[in-house]
Design a protein around this motif. Sequence first.
Motif, PDB file in Angstrom:
ATOM      1  N   ASN A 208       0.766  -1.243   0.000  1.00 15.31           N
ATOM      2  CA  ASN A 208       0.000   0.000   0.000  1.00 15.31           C
ATOM      3  C   ASN A 208       0.803   1.302   0.000  1.00 15.31           C
ATOM      4  OD1 ASN A 208      -3.058  -0.621   0.404  1.00 15.31           O
ATOM      5  ND2 ASN A 208      -1.991  -2.114   1.694  1.00 15.31           N
ATOM      6  N   HIS A 209       2.063   1.257   0.441  1.00 17.50           N
ATOM      7  CA  HIS A 209       2.789   2.509   0.656  1.00 17.50           C
ATOM      8  C   HIS A 209       4.053   2.599  -0.186  1.00 17.50           C
ATOM      9  CE1 HIS A 209      -0.007   3.355   3.824  1.00 17.50           C
ATOM     10  NE2 HIS A 209       0.544   2.613   4.764  1.00 17.50           N
ATOM     11  N   PRO A 210       3.917   2.749  -1.503  1.00 19.89           N
ATOM     12  CA  PRO A 210       5.128   2.799  -2.339  1.00 19.89           C
ATOM     13  C   PRO A 210       6.037   3.966  -1.965  1.00 19.89           C
ATOM     14  CG  PRO A 210       3.142   3.381  -3.616  1.00 19.89           C
ATOM     15  CD  PRO A 210       2.687   2.828  -2.308  1.00 19.89           C
ATOM     16  N   GLU A 211       5.484   5.093  -1.547  1.00 20.26           N
ATOM     17  CA  GLU A 211       6.321   6.253  -1.206  1.00 20.26           C
ATOM     18  C   GLU A 211       7.040   6.027   0.121  1.00 20.26           C
ATOM     19  OE1 GLU A 211       3.080   6.335  -1.782  1.00 20.26           O
ATOM     20  OE2 GLU A 211       2.812   7.391  -3.685  1.00 20.26           O
ATOM     21  N   LEU A 212       6.322   5.505   1.091  1.00 20.33           N
ATOM     22  CA  LEU A 212       6.926   5.338   2.415  1.00 20.33           C
ATOM     23  C   LEU A 212       8.021   4.281   2.396  1.00 20.33           C
ATOM     24  CD1 LEU A 212       6.887   6.054   5.444  1.00 20.33           C
ATOM     25  CD2 LEU A 212       5.173   4.248   5.764  1.00 20.33           C
ATOM     26  N   THR A 213       7.800   3.211   1.623  1.00 20.61           N
ATOM     27  CA  THR A 213       8.772   2.107   1.645  1.00 20.61           C
ATOM     28  C   THR A 213      10.028   2.404   0.832  1.00 20.61           C
ATOM     29  OG1 THR A 213       7.439   1.048  -0.075  1.00 20.61           O
ATOM     30  CG2 THR A 213       7.123   0.279   2.201  1.00 20.61           C
ATOM     31  N   ILE A 214      10.097   3.589   0.232  1.00 23.22           N
ATOM     32  CA  ILE A 214      11.384   4.020  -0.340  1.00 23.22           C
ATOM     33  C   ILE A 214      12.419   4.103   0.780  1.00 23.22           C
ATOM     34  CG2 ILE A 214      12.597   6.012  -1.340  1.00 23.22           C
ATOM     35  CD1 ILE A 214       9.964   6.528  -2.980  1.00 23.22           C
ATOM     36  N   SER A 215      12.034   4.736   1.892  1.00 16.53           N
ATOM     37  CA  SER A 215      13.004   4.905   2.989  1.00 16.53           C
ATOM     38  C   SER A 215      12.797   3.902   4.129  1.00 16.53           C
ATOM     39  CB  SER A 215      12.930   6.341   3.548  1.00 16.53           C
ATOM     40  OG  SER A 215      11.641   6.604   4.064  1.00 16.53           O
ATOM     41  N   LEU A 216      11.583   3.385   4.268  1.00 16.33           N
ATOM     42  CA  LEU A 216      11.306   2.498   5.403  1.00 16.33           C
ATOM     43  C   LEU A 216      11.621   1.056   5.017  1.00 16.33           C
ATOM     44  CD1 LEU A 216       9.997   3.587   8.087  1.00 16.33           C
ATOM     45  CD2 LEU A 216       8.003   2.225   7.463  1.00 16.33           C
ATOM     46  N   TYR A 217      12.462   0.408   5.821  1.00 15.26           N
ATOM     47  CA  TYR A 217      12.761  -1.012   5.571  1.00 15.26           C
ATOM     48  C   TYR A 217      11.519  -1.839   5.871  1.00 15.26           C
ATOM     49  CZ  TYR A 217      17.854  -0.656   5.129  1.00 15.26           C
ATOM     50  OH  TYR A 217      19.124  -0.387   4.713  1.00 15.26           O
ATOM     51  N   GLU A 218      11.144  -2.733   4.974  1.00 12.04           N
ATOM     52  CA  GLU A 218       9.975  -3.575   5.191  1.00 12.04           C
ATOM     53  C   GLU A 218      10.159  -4.522   6.377  1.00 12.04           C
ATOM     54  OE1 GLU A 218      11.305  -5.592   1.163  1.00 12.04           O
ATOM     55  OE2 GLU A 218       9.616  -6.699   1.982  1.00 12.04           O
ATOM     56  N   TYR A 219      11.404  -4.741   6.787  1.00 11.28           N
ATOM     57  CA  TYR A 219      11.648  -5.731   7.852  1.00 11.28           C
ATOM     58  C   TYR A 219      11.554  -5.113   9.254  1.00 11.28           C
ATOM     59  CZ  TYR A 219      13.868  -7.639   3.697  1.00 11.28           C
ATOM     60  OH  TYR A 219      14.132  -8.063   2.433  1.00 11.28           O
ATOM     61  N   GLY A 220      11.444  -3.803   9.313  1.00 10.16           N
ATOM     62  CA  GLY A 220      11.638  -3.118  10.589  1.00 10.16           C
ATOM     63  C   GLY A 220      10.516  -3.309  11.600  1.00 10.16           C
ATOM     64  N   PHE A 221       9.390  -3.887  11.191  1.00  8.61           N
ATOM     65  CA  PHE A 221       8.262  -3.938  12.116  1.00  8.61           C
ATOM     66  C   PHE A 221       7.694  -5.341  12.293  1.00  8.61           C
ATOM     67  CE2 PHE A 221       8.891   0.215  10.485  1.00  8.61           C
ATOM     68  CZ  PHE A 221       8.752   1.037  11.584  1.00  8.61           C
ATOM     69  N   GLY A 222       8.563  -6.350  12.035  1.00 14.14           N
ATOM     70  CA  GLY A 222       8.123  -7.732  12.257  1.00 14.14           C
ATOM     71  C   GLY A 222       7.739  -8.436  10.978  1.00 14.14           C
ATOM     72  N   TYR A 223       8.399  -9.549  10.697  1.00 15.97           N
ATOM     73  CA  TYR A 223       8.149 -10.344   9.485  1.00 15.97           C
ATOM     74  C   TYR A 223       8.352 -11.804   9.847  1.00 15.97           C
ATOM     75  CZ  TYR A 223       7.492  -7.746   5.094  1.00 15.97           C
ATOM     76  OH  TYR A 223       6.974  -7.050   4.050  1.00 15.97           O
ATOM     77  N   GLN A 224       7.589 -12.685   9.236  1.00 16.43           N
ATOM     78  CA  GLN A 224       7.866 -14.124   9.377  1.00 16.43           C
ATOM     79  C   GLN A 224       9.004 -14.451   8.423  1.00 16.43           C
ATOM     80  OE1 GLN A 224       4.586 -16.715   8.380  1.00 16.43           O
ATOM     81  NE2 GLN A 224       5.618 -18.525   9.181  1.00 16.43           N
ATOM     82  N   ARG A 225      10.041 -15.055   8.956  1.00 15.37           N
ATOM     83  CA  ARG A 225      11.200 -15.369   8.119  1.00 15.37           C
ATOM     84  C   ARG A 225      10.821 -16.464   7.114  1.00 15.37           C
ATOM     85  NH1 ARG A 225      16.736 -13.611   9.755  1.00 15.37           N
ATOM     86  NH2 ARG A 225      15.653 -12.540  11.456  1.00 15.37           N
ATOM     87  N   SER A 226      11.219 -16.283   5.856  1.00 20.41           N
ATOM     88  CA  SER A 226      10.955 -17.280   4.821  1.00 20.41           C
ATOM     89  C   SER A 226      12.176 -17.343   3.920  1.00 20.41           C
ATOM     90  CB  SER A 226       9.718 -16.868   4.021  1.00 20.41           C
ATOM     91  OG  SER A 226      10.041 -15.763   3.201  1.00 20.41           O
ATOM     92  N   PRO A 227      12.293 -18.384   3.136  1.00 18.76           N
ATOM     93  CA  PRO A 227      13.456 -18.459   2.231  1.00 18.76           C
ATOM     94  C   PRO A 227      13.559 -17.209   1.364  1.00 18.76           C
ATOM     95  CG  PRO A 227      12.245 -20.546   2.244  1.00 18.76           C
ATOM     96  CD  PRO A 227      11.450 -19.587   3.059  1.00 18.76           C
ATOM     97  N   ALA A 228      12.411 -16.646   0.980  1.00 22.22           N
ATOM     98  CA  ALA A 228      12.441 -15.495   0.077  1.00 22.22           C
ATOM     99  C   ALA A 228      12.982 -14.240   0.741  1.00 22.22           C
ATOM    100  CB  ALA A 228      11.022 -15.224  -0.457  1.00 22.22           C
ATOM    101  N   ASN A 229      12.829 -14.139   2.067  1.00 25.69           N
ATOM    102  CA  ASN A 229      13.261 -12.888   2.694  1.00 25.69           C
ATOM    103  C   ASN A 229      14.409 -13.053   3.685  1.00 25.69           C
ATOM    104  OD1 ASN A 229      12.239 -13.719   5.228  1.00 25.69           O
ATOM    105  ND2 ASN A 229      10.206 -12.849   4.784  1.00 25.69           N
ATOM    106  N   ALA A 230      14.902 -14.312   3.815  1.00 24.77           N
ATOM    107  CA  ALA A 230      15.913 -14.587   4.854  1.00 24.77           C
ATOM    108  C   ALA A 230      17.153 -13.706   4.674  1.00 24.77           C
ATOM    109  CB  ALA A 230      16.300 -16.069   4.822  1.00 24.77           C
ATOM    110  N   GLU A 231      17.618 -13.601   3.465  1.00 22.35           N
ATOM    111  CA  GLU A 231      18.837 -12.831   3.207  1.00 22.35           C
ATOM    112  C   GLU A 231      18.636 -11.359   3.550  1.00 22.35           C
ATOM    113  OE1 GLU A 231      21.894 -12.211  -0.594  1.00 22.35           O
ATOM    114  OE2 GLU A 231      20.234 -13.673  -0.678  1.00 22.35           O
ATOM    115  N   GLY A 232      17.524 -10.802   3.098  1.00 16.66           N
ATOM    116  CA  GLY A 232      17.228  -9.394   3.358  1.00 16.66           C
ATOM    117  C   GLY A 232      17.091  -9.121   4.846  1.00 16.66           C
ATOM    118  N   MET A 233      16.433 -10.002   5.557  1.00 16.07           N
ATOM    119  CA  MET A 233      16.226  -9.782   6.992  1.00 16.07           C
ATOM    120  C   MET A 233      17.540  -9.840   7.755  1.00 16.07           C
ATOM    121  SD  MET A 233      12.565 -11.626   7.769  1.00 16.07           S
ATOM    122  CE  MET A 233      12.455 -11.064   9.466  1.00 16.07           C
ATOM    123  N   GLU A 234      18.407 -10.753   7.343  1.00 15.29           N
ATOM    124  CA  GLU A 234      19.701 -10.835   8.046  1.00 15.29           C
ATOM    125  C   GLU A 234      20.528  -9.582   7.799  1.00 15.29           C
ATOM    126  OE1 GLU A 234      21.292 -14.667   6.866  1.00 15.29           O
ATOM    127  OE2 GLU A 234      19.449 -15.575   7.715  1.00 15.29           O
TER     128      GLU A 234
END
Lengths: 413, 413, 413
Positions: A208-234
């Motif tokens: 929903n927030h293409p403008e906000l997520t330019i600067s805001l990391y998607e991982y910063g507020f809690g995510y379920q770790r998955s193979p697709a996002n493991a590298e980014g979260m680490e």
Amino acid sequence: MNVSADIRALVERRKAGYSLEAPFYLSEEIFALDMEAIFRKHWVQVAVEPDVPEPGDYVTVELGHDSILIVRDDDMQIRAFHNVCRHRGARLCNADKGTVGNIVCPYHSWTYNLNGDLMFAEHMGEKFDRCKHSLKSVHVENLAGLIFVCLAGEPPTDFAAMRAAMEPYLLPHNLADTKVAAQIDVLEKGNWKLTMENNRECYHCVANHPELTISLYEYGFGYQRSPANAEGMEAFDRTCIERAAEWEAMGLPSAEIEQLLDTTGFRTQRLPLDRSGESQTLDARVASKKLLGKFEQADLGGLSFWTQPNSWHHFMSDHIVTFSVIPLSAGETLVRTKWLVHKDAREGVDYDVKNLTAVWNATNDQDRALVEYSQCGAGSSAYEPGPYSPFTEGLVEKFSAWYIGRLAEQIGA
Amino acid sequence: MNVSADIRALVERRKAGYSLEAPFYLSEEIFALDMEAIFRKHWVQVAVEPDVPEPGDYVTVELGHDSILIVRDDDMQIRAFHNVCRHRGARLCNADKGTVGNIVCPYHSWTYNLNGDLMFAEHMGEKFDRCKHSLKSVHVENLAGLIFVCLAGEPPTDFAAMRAAMEPYLLPHNLADTKVAAQIDVLEKGNWKLTMENNRECYHCVANHPELTISLYEYGFGYQRSPANAEGMEAFDRTCIERAAEWEAMGLPSAEIEQLLDTTGFRTQRLPLDRSGESQTLDARVASKKLLGKFEQADLGGLSFWTQPNSWHHFMSDHIVTFSVIPLSAGETLVRTKWLVHKDAREGVDYDVKNLTAVWNATNDQDRALVEYSQCGAGSSAYEPGPYSPFTEGLVEKFSAWYIGRLAEQIGA
Amino acid sequence: MNVSADIRALVERRKAGYSLEAPFYLSEEIFALDMEAIFRKHWVQVAVEPDVPEPGDYVTVELGHDSILIVRDDDMQIRAFHNVCRHRGARLCNADKGTVGNIVCPYHSWTYNLNGDLMFAEHMGEKFDRCKHSLKSVHVENLAGLIFVCLAGEPPTDFAAMRAAMEPYLLPHNLADTKVAAQIDVLEKGNWKLTMENNRECYHCVANHPELTISLYEYGFGYQRSPANAEGMEAFDRTCIERAAEWEAMGLPSAEIEQLLDTTGFRTQRLPLDRSGESQTLDARVASKKLLGKFEQADLGGLSFWTQPNSWHHFMSDHIVTFSVIPLSAGETLVRTKWLVHKDAREGVDYDVKNLTAVWNATNDQDRALVEYSQCGAGSSAYEPGPYSPFTEGLVEKFSAWYIGRLAEQIGA
């Protein structure tokens, strides 16, 4: 306030980990209880110090049916009064903001000083006692430039604990030396708790927030770790640790404090920003060249401060964005956003209002739509409380749990 | 009508000399009681004779949920009916005013004469009895051209006393021979009683009504004597005595009659006007060259006529201004103002509408704002009844006392 | 749903042959009962098959507080779901119509297939059971292209009887092969029952519908015979008999079926049209050159289909007009009109939208005014139920009797 058996039952059977039952979003009776138990009993963030920079400056804030007059006295103290004449009850100041010498009622010119004392009332006869007709005061606190009011006779005492915890985080940004560069009110056709729930998760951000997520990391507020996002979260976790160490070394506390279940509940954390990493703007660079406080570098991430029941704020190196939520009815809520820059920053030279406000104007409007979709859905006969994500909606649960707890205390459930 | 214990308690504990408690201005339940006890039981001023100059002319007036049709019959009598078809209840006349031969329902063409008899209804079969389906009539009185209606089965009988007292004052101005030069409806977002309280004092005039106070003496409605105003008040008192003597000699009664606590409460007085002293205009001179009735001189002061619960009127040598207050909800009130000039006065020649209406258009809007400030204030949790000035708000107290008395009678408190 | 003693008494004392007492049109409590007893328990016509011609096409319909999603699945079946996400209740589809592959919640991207199964929900953890979070379905029926929904758990079973009776009448017009050439929503400030009562008689037509009565015979819906109309009525009766024989010979059933008091009440009849006799247009000629179904001649009269509680439809040789009534509040009703032409008809070549819609656009607006006059009148203290004409308002009585019967069943009166 009497509360119906239905409401008592709703409070008692609330199921942790699930959204609230529909009447909490729809019922005007519960809305009245919210105003009584939440908004008249707690510290509510409603203004900022630069709203009233000089003696005689005032702002008025509508909270439920109450109009509150926040004014700076000649001794530079910030005071708050009920904005109601003691004669026949006319509202005294009828603009959003202004500057006065004394507070003069427009009806019959009863005149109060900035301390609330009635100085002058014509034709009232000899027996009239001016001293018994002072303005009624409202409790007010100024936390590093954020102004909170409390309509209760005896406000919660743990504001002091929040102040002690938060001043080290907030004071370096020197809000008291900023000015309001822009202010926008958004009317959301939804219950105030949907506005707050929306604020307490970023599960909805990517979609929903293409403008906000330019600067805001998607991982910063809690995510379920998955193979697709493991590298980014680490990678994000590593960045957090590195930057926090830098910031701490500069005297900028960054660690999470989470006291959301306190009476005066709050949470704070300083997180890195993505890309150029300086600010919540469309290019993630500072929106104002004149940095706040004594800052000498721009990439200080985003320090966020969330409070129960009604506010959140993002402090960056160059500007601050404050959000104050004002319930209007069961199905209508006002979100007031202010963008603050250094008081000496020059519009058009040091900052551009459109650039400064672009991200949150867009994000606010997207959130408004989401709140309205939720309000529509809550009205459906098919609505039933659904499960919060244990990974991305833990803070939503903390908001709902806090809210239900405060209601339970009010009604003795 | 059942009345809750809360309302009974509010009526019983009303404190004389103080503004009413907040629920009297805010509660929809009390509003419903007001409509029942005040507006359906009393004579309510709603129109003027020149609204319906010719046979077949009608005006419709909305009073609560009732639409009232006021029509001039072929015998020149003014009649009033409920504006509701006896078939399936459609509203008959759907314009504010107009002219008809018969009253024909727009739905299925049921046709009534101006006496309310059903003359024609197609397809109703042989057994249908037209005589049982006449329009329902409404009590109507015409006092010197001011039209009052009463929705009660048995209207208050003291209208006759008001007529006897008032005709000598009003008839010389010959309202029946005027025309409506202008009419304006002002919507006030406030309770009707705040509108009436505002009308019953001039304490607020100096600070709020620069246009009105050109011609209106500030002393005319009660002032506490002080060194600053002693000289002016004494001069005004002398002027009153001198002018009243002149007017009485001309057959124009001028002395105050004050019967505000009667069931059909009213008050009247003729007072001098300031400056050129002719009329309530921006230069205090007549607005219409064609004087009313048989008047041959312009400086006849202002004859005012105030009625409970809902009207006031100013009669001058050249024009009349009438005000009718129509409650719409607890927080909304309509104020209908009509400016009347001699029926033979020619617009653009004898009078100019803008000049004629300037003072009261401005004053009405100023009063609207004051009523709205009061309504806002009454909603505040900090509002409590404040003291009326014993010098300038005695007639406000008389309005509030009358109102509470009428309510007490209705509910047997 | 608890029902107050007042409502029970109103239902029990309803007098046959008279319009309903005022609270049935005004009370929000009775409106809530209407929604419960009528609109949540019965088959309600809300859409047409050409609203969703292709797989993935959807329309949303608001019925009370429920939003219903009507969608065509990949197997060409029409399905209906509550338009509410099973996560935190956001409304899923927020446009009136559209086309989707899957149904994706705008909030957190929970994804459902067109069968309502939850296919995808991120961050919900291992314990989350997708199968327990399917969309909630709504009963749906497709009668010759008219789409009905029922919100009850167990819908009335007599829909089958209506289908059996009506398909022979409706199928020749082949609604499934039409397209929506125009759709207009009219907001009527009146109770939905006034809208329906208005629809059930043509007593008001002559005085109000100059455009409609070009093609519609004034005698077709009941008239009291009089010397003035005897000749015309006899001619009309002869025409009816002659044309019905022709139509029956062509395989077009025409005789009246009247089952208005059934749970799923309905009525149908094919009647001749006046003048050129082809269609409900300003010249009574077809509005679309491309005739429906396998029709080869234009003058097939007008086949009408009326249903309880909320619809009526006119089927002609060239186009179909459907009307769906959606109550919004005690005093507000939506009338949704759709004009359907052959799906291969070309706008601007075979038909012109302005010509196609002229009669019913004018007629709808005239009916809106009549409904609003009735709503105003019902609010009057002078309103009392008036007599229905035994000649022209027999079907109005059938509607009111059906309505009261359904309410009585609901509340056990």
